[in-house]
Design a protein around this motif. Structure first.
Motif, PDB file in Angstrom:
ATOM      1  N   GLU A  18       0.850  -1.184   0.000  1.00 35.35           N
ATOM      2  CA  GLU A  18       0.000   0.000   0.000  1.00 35.35           C
ATOM      3  C   GLU A  18       0.886   1.235   0.000  1.00 35.35           C
ATOM      4  O   GLU A  18       1.911   1.269   0.686  1.00 35.35           O
ATOM      5  CB  GLU A  18      -0.942   0.013   1.202  1.00 35.35           C
ATOM      6  N   SER A 181      -3.418   8.141   0.308  1.00 39.19           N
ATOM      7  CA  SER A 181      -3.326   6.699   0.073  1.00 39.19           C
ATOM      8  C   SER A 181      -3.337   6.289  -1.392  1.00 39.19           C
ATOM      9  O   SER A 181      -3.220   5.096  -1.686  1.00 39.19           O
ATOM     10  CB  SER A 181      -4.499   5.993   0.788  1.00 39.19           C
ATOM     11  N   SER A 182      -3.468   7.240  -2.300  1.00 42.13           N
ATOM     12  CA  SER A 182      -3.512   6.882  -3.720  1.00 42.13           C
ATOM     13  C   SER A 182      -3.125   8.090  -4.561  1.00 42.13           C
ATOM     14  O   SER A 182      -3.207   9.236  -4.091  1.00 42.13           O
ATOM     15  CB  SER A 182      -4.917   6.409  -4.118  1.00 42.13           C
ATOM     16  N   PRO A 183      -2.726   7.874  -5.808  1.00 42.94           N
ATOM     17  CA  PRO A 183      -2.436   9.007  -6.690  1.00 42.94           C
ATOM     18  C   PRO A 183      -3.635   9.928  -6.871  1.00 42.94           C
ATOM     19  O   PRO A 183      -3.480  11.153  -6.947  1.00 42.94           O
ATOM     20  CB  PRO A 183      -2.051   8.328  -8.005  1.00 42.94           C
ATOM     21  N   GLU A 184      -4.834   9.366  -6.919  1.00 51.11           N
ATOM     22  CA  GLU A 184      -6.032  10.186  -7.079  1.00 51.11           C
ATOM     23  C   GLU A 184      -6.249  11.076  -5.865  1.00 51.11           C
ATOM     24  O   GLU A 184      -6.592  12.256  -5.996  1.00 51.11           O
ATOM     25  CB  GLU A 184      -7.253   9.298  -7.302  1.00 51.11           C
ATOM     26  N   GLU A 185      -6.051  10.534  -4.662  1.00 53.83           N
ATOM     27  CA  GLU A 185      -6.181  11.344  -3.454  1.00 53.83           C
ATOM     28  C   GLU A 185      -5.182  12.495  -3.468  1.00 53.83           C
ATOM     29  O   GLU A 185      -5.513  13.617  -3.066  1.00 53.83           O
ATOM     30  CB  GLU A 185      -5.958  10.489  -2.202  1.00 53.83           C
ATOM     31  N   GLN A 244      -0.529  13.183 -10.320  1.00 49.78           N
ATOM     32  CA  GLN A 244      -1.145  11.859 -10.261  1.00 49.78           C
ATOM     33  C   GLN A 244      -0.343  10.850 -11.081  1.00 49.78           C
ATOM     34  O   GLN A 244      -0.068   9.732 -10.630  1.00 49.78           O
ATOM     35  CB  GLN A 244      -2.589  11.921 -10.767  1.00 49.78           C
ATOM     36  N   GLN A 248       1.755   7.534  -9.756  1.00 53.57           N
ATOM     37  CA  GLN A 248       1.445   6.216 -10.310  1.00 53.57           C
ATOM     38  C   GLN A 248       2.710   5.515 -10.805  1.00 53.57           C
ATOM     39  O   GLN A 248       2.929   4.328 -10.535  1.00 53.57           O
ATOM     40  CB  GLN A 248       0.450   6.356 -11.466  1.00 53.57           C
ATOM     41  N   ILE A 251       4.917   4.451  -7.760  1.00 48.58           N
ATOM     42  CA  ILE A 251       4.369   3.274  -7.080  1.00 48.58           C
ATOM     43  C   ILE A 251       4.710   2.011  -7.858  1.00 48.58           C
ATOM     44  O   ILE A 251       5.134   0.997  -7.285  1.00 48.58           O
ATOM     45  CB  ILE A 251       2.850   3.419  -6.897  1.00 48.58           C
TER      46      ILE A 251
END
Length: 270
Positions: A18, A181-185, A244, A248, A251
């Motif tokens: 994660e 917690s994510s590229p979108e966030e 973003q 990505q 990661i």
């Protein structure tokens, strides 16, 4: 005969790692003059036109803090629920680079102007669902001066030119907790900060002119673990879409390295 596809195994259906993401967003403050001198902050002037002995780092100069820059930084701190320090202090961040004539940047370190705040971001809730509100912590908001710019153009491809018009331009650095917690966030968080600084008049937020940009810190850890992994920092990302995409990519790169049994090296990446 038609091919029968087997169902994915539990191992492949569940992510192994994660991401833990934090952003450092630099916003140019909407002042008419620089942080420690009266030189203009106008964009597009002739190279080195907006300079003086102070922002050129000449010996014996006496910098004076721009009151308006402090007021705008405090405005941002109040809007993000920060504690405003009454004893903030500037520090010298020493490094040698051609676009920094003093060989140090005036910034804030252990006593920043604003600390321990938060903002809320609205995340999409999926098809037919309402958006989800997530609170993201703000570690600190501090004031610092920008550096100059190296120009790589002209007939002589082996030469670089230094434009110091941006040297001494006032910035706020808005440092998030590693809670994305994510590229979108991360993209939505950056968009929310952009909305705040422009609505409040803290910055004009023009990313094409370098008025707002982000450094992204990314690390991976096994799903369910609490210990943070080794992070990599991606510098100077100047659009929502690019932040973003860059995250990505990072990661995926770190995932490949970890699956191959390699250790992640803490580094700064362009």
């Amino acid at each position: 005969m038609p091919r029968t596809e087997s169902a994915p195994s539990a191992k492949t259906a569940q992510p192994e790692f994660e991401p833990v993401i934090g952003l450092e967003i630099h916003a140019q403050l909407a002042t008419r003059s620089k942080l420690f001198c009266r030189c203009a902050t106008d964009f597009g002037a002739q190279p080195n036109a907006n300079t003086c002995p102070v922002c050129l780092g000449l010996p014996g100069v006496l910098p004076v803090t721009n009151r308006r820059a402090v007021e705008l930084a405090i405005r941002m701190g109040l809007a993000t629920h920060c504690t405003i320090r009454l004893d903030s202090q500037f520090a010298r961040k020493n490094y040698f680079y051609p676009d920094l004539p003093k060989a140090y940047q005036i910034s804030q370190y252990d006593r920043p102007l604003c600390e321990r705040g938060w903002i809320e971001i609205a995340l999409p809730g999926g098809p037919g669902k309402e958006s989800v509100v997530k609170r993201v912590g703000i570690t600190r908001i501090h004031i610092e001066e920008d550096a100059g710019k190296l120009v790589h153009e002209g007939a002589d491809r082996n030469a670089s030119y230094v434009d110091l018009n941006r040297a001494g331009v006032p910035l706020v650095e808005i440092v998030s907790e590693p809670e994305l917690s994510s590229p979108e966030e991360a993209r939505i968080y950056m968009e929310t900060i952009h909305t705040l600084v422009t609505y409040l008049g803290v910055s004009n937020g023009d990313m094409e002119k370098g008025n707002l940009r982000a450094d992204a810190n990314i690390s991976l850890r096994p799903v369910g673990a609490t210990k943070l992994g080794t992070r990599a920092e991606i510098k100077n990302v100047n659009s929502f879409r690019f932040v973003q995409q860059a995250i990505q990519y990072e990661i995926a790169r770190q995932s490949d390295e970890l699956r191959a049994g390699h250790k992640i090296v803490q580094e700064t990446r362009l």
